[in-house]
Design an enzyme around this catalytic site. Structure first.
Site, mmCIF file in Angstrom:
data_model
loop_
_atom_site.group_PDB
_atom_site.id
_atom_site.type_symbol
_atom_site.label_atom_id
_atom_site.label_comp_id
_atom_site.label_asym_id
_atom_site.label_seq_id
_atom_site.Cartn_x
_atom_site.Cartn_y
_atom_site.Cartn_z
ATOM 1 N N TYR B 438 0.819 -1.229 0.000
ATOM 2 C CA TYR B 438 0.000 0.000 0.000
ATOM 3 C C TYR B 438 0.847 1.271 0.000
ATOM 4 C CZ TYR B 438 -0.563 0.203 5.290
ATOM 5 O OH TYR B 438 -0.445 0.277 6.640
ATOM 6 N N GLU B 439 0.166 2.398 -0.168
ATOM 7 C CA GLU B 439 0.828 3.714 -0.269
ATOM 8 C C GLU B 439 1.828 3.757 -1.425
ATOM 9 O OE1 GLU B 439 -0.934 5.294 1.416
ATOM 10 O OE2 GLU B 439 -1.448 4.158 3.198
ATOM 11 N N GLY B 440 1.480 3.114 -2.532
ATOM 12 C CA GLY B 440 2.404 3.003 -3.659
ATOM 13 C C GLY B 440 3.280 1.785 -3.466
#
Lengths: 594, 594
Positions: B438-440
């Site tokens: 997550y978060e890229g």
């Protein structure tokens, strides 16, 4: 329904092109067989895995196992599958027909296990343990016991386990406390075993435990351990099942994964009513058990590779279908499949190479096994046995470690979806993790490889292995297309050989420093073995390409090898050198410094 | 009850000896604070984590979240904890007191998060997201909206989320389809968001979604995205909660881990009744959201490091207690603790170094942040901002990847018990896995680092980073005890710098080949950064040792550095070179070759 996929062409490339497995029929024992028959087994096994075993993965994960009233209950589909495995000969593909086996080479069992583990690891442990337990009886027990137990187990009517671990005797089997008291022509068993896979269940009419215990008065340590056959239900002289044998399942573990495989704590003789039969010679239990332990180690490697293979195939399928983001090189307008993103291709290519390197390593080891088992006595047979001895801990540790890494990478290809239970990836990651832990942790494997396997018979296992790989390098050093990669391998192999011998010299004089570095050294052997097998496949593929018959499939074989060697061996070389570094931080670190 | 443990001395060594965090009080904004006050916050946070947050880990894992009647229910203990976090100022440790913050430096929030994530990652995501969402409002919304929302959120009465991902817009935010229709002084929102952490729950009276959407008629792609404040319950002019705002939780995901953190699919405006307020400027939504995304990326790194730290501490505790096997060097009779086995010490020492390297990297980045945020404009402020820009993707990707590796290694130290739910290790492994996704994804981070962060402002972020690390090497090159390690680092840094620049040059001319190698290059930056921070600590410790005041604690600091550098940097060097290799297999592999 399921998610099991395998590229059949990859399998047959190793079996037919690389190993020429039909040549096993040159062995006296298999002279009535031929390659076509082997092909049929492979195809049948694949069909069974796809059509029948694959659905068990999801069913088993949802159902888990139920533990009620001291009994373990499994999904009904598992029961049917186990029956079918027994009935159709899948438990004993490679065993003696006299006791109900199918009479195929050992190697075929490994290929079958590849597919079955890849389709459902939790389930396939049941037939696999049954095979191993029955094979122990077949190898070491009296004729009477053999006739009584083995055919029923090969036929899937009864099942088997291996009972080694106790709360204070895991890696250290010398600490086993379970006692066997002599009573007429049998023994009374008293003790507790933990972590027993498939220790209780309802797949079969009886469960036959192959158990290590200490005969009352036996010497301390590993030299006082004997092997026993301990049935869950006693067996009457007519071969039919009698009374319950005071084997009680106390508890079933809750685990990270493998939810459909019951991991049991078993109490033997807590009411003084547990009868067992000696299997093989007194105090030779550990030596006998090594047959099953070695098979279990190989199977751990097979399982790690097989899960990795399935995980990779799923990632590949997803990458070909999932559209996300634009093309980085502007080759196409609009969204592209993630297959077109280089970083995803990097993960896919590494996984492909890792899986094929592991599979070829395992199949090669299995092929060696058949020669080791079936050749007539002599130097050649010993050579093959040495090869098998050496590669066993490599297969166990590397394929479990790298198998885990592949499952992790495959999950990463799915992005956030990889974390979700809607996709199969998170289960592979949980299931595969057990393999670095059981059947001797990977740390134990590294001490076996860099210790015993370097020393026994004047280092014969190590020398045999080096002969093979150095011979390969010499032969192919000047190859017009792949000579550079062969040379890279040769340089790394030479250095690894020196370092392994250097380490071996210090294993007695400086055992603490030696044991600080056995694990990285083992992983280097894994890298080198995979590189070798990949390069061997690449050479075969290049031949076909050069003859004008090479399509994308063969190009893939070459590219996976050059890529793997290009990005792995430089790191391997660096790692090898760290194994002989002088720093003694691991040994000298003060405890309060941690 | 719980399993959270941290060595306070390690924490203060970085804060006081390495970073001298009292120097943050030189900044105008913090001139009324002093180091003693910082110490108190650290100690208080640690007490809170140990006494209050730690038990949530087990409670949350057992309870999970319940989704009934379209509503998400969490364990009551989570509700109490969230209230307490708000009441006592733990949501906004570092925010402006005018809106209810505690006014401490940014760095203190990171230290607090270290402990809270280490005690219970699933829970701490709730205050952390609330902080990030409120901070977005504080930074970009109108004064009226700020007054309305921010104090309630910092006070834990309301909570916050970030709503970015849609089914076809994960890594590719340009694909966002959610639409905002103008209606008077607000907007009507229509669309669907997935994977929204803490998207619905019962911890707070209201949930404030910070949501990316496209204003009707806005340009395609990322330049047409705006940021909106979308409350779950509308807020009346008096600041009290009004009607439900047509935000419906459609589904809660089943995941590998983080079972106590609800991951929601949210429908906005499916009954045309979802009101939202523009936050900041039209079409600048992505730029605004980057504040929260960068914070979330840092927090992913913090979380990975913190879980790794807890996992390591648990492995260390177990190794000191668990007796198994004999001493390999025969130093003692009978069974020894596994702490005495070199292969276990190898794992412990590597984990210790990895955790401390990551922690120091993160704290250093946080320290830089405060200077970047609070210095007056000028070259120095820009230098710090450049450092923060460069280290953010390194922190996100390396600490998630290496954090996972540490949790895996800690589990391995437990042997078979590590696989069992009786021990906390298997949960750490499951929880920590989300952080690479997550978060890229980490792949995205690598393209940010080797792409944008090498190019913007003529490569200023890269140059700033190199200035720091090269300066360190030059200064310490001739150190009598650690000069050799400094030189090793220097050589690797030089080569990495060349390769990163070489890659940067090809990012436009050969983007496919460039993107094939960004990920390994990013990991090399991680290795080098950790080695640098570890060596910096070792130099400080050596100074204390040389002055005669060094006990085992300081020896540990030195040994973790020399060991990590000795076994890591040679591999890093080899890996750097692979990033510029000529082979184009990743790019050229035919699809049917996979």
């Amino acid at each position: 329904m399921g998610h099991f996929k395998v590229n059949k062409k990859d399998i047959f490339f190793i079996l037919k092109h690389q190993l020429k497995y039909g040549s096993l029929c040159l062995l006296e024992r298999y002279r009535d067989l031929n390659e076509k028959m082997f092909d049929m087994v492979v195809n049948e096994a694949l069909n069974l895995a796809q059509g029948f075993v694959d659905p068990l993965q999801e069913i088993g994960e949802k159902w888990g196992v139920k533990f009620e009233g001291g009994k373990v209950f499994c999904p009904p589909e598992f029961r049917n599958a186990f029956k079918l495995f027994g009935r159709d000969g899948w438990i004993a593909t490679s065993r003696d027909p006299e006791y109900g086996g199918q009479g195929f080479p050992h190697m075929m069992r490994i290929v079958v296990n590849d597919f079955m583990y890849g389709a459902c690891q939790a389930f396939n442990m049941a037939p696999s343990l049954t095979h191993g337990a029955a094979h122990l009886i077949e190898s070491f027990a009296s004729e009477e016991l053999k006739r009584c137990y083995v055919p029923k187990m090969f036929g899937g009517v009864w099942s088997g386990t291996m009972c080694l671990t106790e709360p204070d005797a895991g890696s250290n089997l010398g600490g086993i406390q379970t006692i066997a008291y002599r009573e007429g022509n049998h023994f009374k068993i008293k003790g507790s075993k933990i972590f027993i896979s498939w220790g209780d269940h309802d797949l079969s009419e009886n469960i036959i435990h192959l158990l290590l215990a200490r005969i009352e008065g036996a010497p301390e340590g590993v030299r006082g351990i004997s092997l026993f056959i301990v049935p869950k239900f006693r067996v009457n002289p007519d071969g039919l099942i009698g009374d319950q044998n005071d084997v009680i399942c106390e508890r079933v573990e809750e685990k990270l994964g493998l939810h459909a495989s019951p991991t049991c704590e078993l109490n033997f003789g807590s009411h003084d009513g547990c009868i067992g039969y000696l299997c093989g010679d007194e105090n030779m239990g550990l030596a006998h058990m090594f047959q099953m332990m070695n098979a279990a180690r190989i199977n751990s490697g097979v399982s790690g590779m097989a899960l990795a293979s399935t995980a990779y195939q799923n990632a590949l399928g997803y990458a070909k279908m999932r559209v996300q983001g634009g093309d980085i090189a502007g080759r196409r307008e609009g969204g592209v499949r993630i297959m077109d993103h280089p970083d995803v291709r990097r993960m896919l290519l590494w996984m492909k190479a890792a899986v094929e390197g592991m599979r070829s390593m395992i199949y090669t080891g299995a092929y060696w096994s058949d020669f080791a088992l079936e050749m007539s006595d002599g130097a050649e047979k010993r050579h093959y046995q040495n090869l098998v001895d050496f590669i066993t801990p490599i297969i166990k540790a590397c394929c479990s470690e790298i198998g885990f890494r592949v499952c992790e990478t495959a999950l990463q290809c799915f992005g956030g979806y990889g974390y979700m239970k809607d996709y199969p990836l998170e289960q592979y990651l949980r299931d595969v993790k057990i393999l670095s832990l059981y059947e001797g942790t990977n740390g134990i494997q590294s001490m076996d490889l860099l210790g015993r396997k370097m020393r026994i018979n004047d280092g014969a296992p190590f020398k045999a292995f080096m002969t093979e790989i150095e011979g390969f390098c010499e032969k192919n050093m000047n190859h017009p297309t792949l000579g550079k990669e062969v040379e890279s391998l040769s340089v790394v192999v030479k250095r690894l050989s020196e370092v392994a011998m250097g380490m071996s010299n210090t294993s007695k004089s400086d055992p603490l420093q030696w044991a600080s570095n056995t694990y990285p050294a083992l992983m280097c052997f894994g890298d080198v073995t995979m590189a070798w097998r990949l390069l061997d496949m690449a050479l075969i593929a290049q031949c076909i390409i050069d003859d004008g018959g090479g399509d994308a499939f063969y190009v893939g074989k070459r590219m996976q090898a050059t890529y793997f060697i290009g990005v792995t061996l430089p790191l391997t070389m660096a790692r090898i050198d760290t194994c002989l570094r002088e720093g003694r931080e691991i040994v000298e670190m003060p405890e309060d410094g941690f």
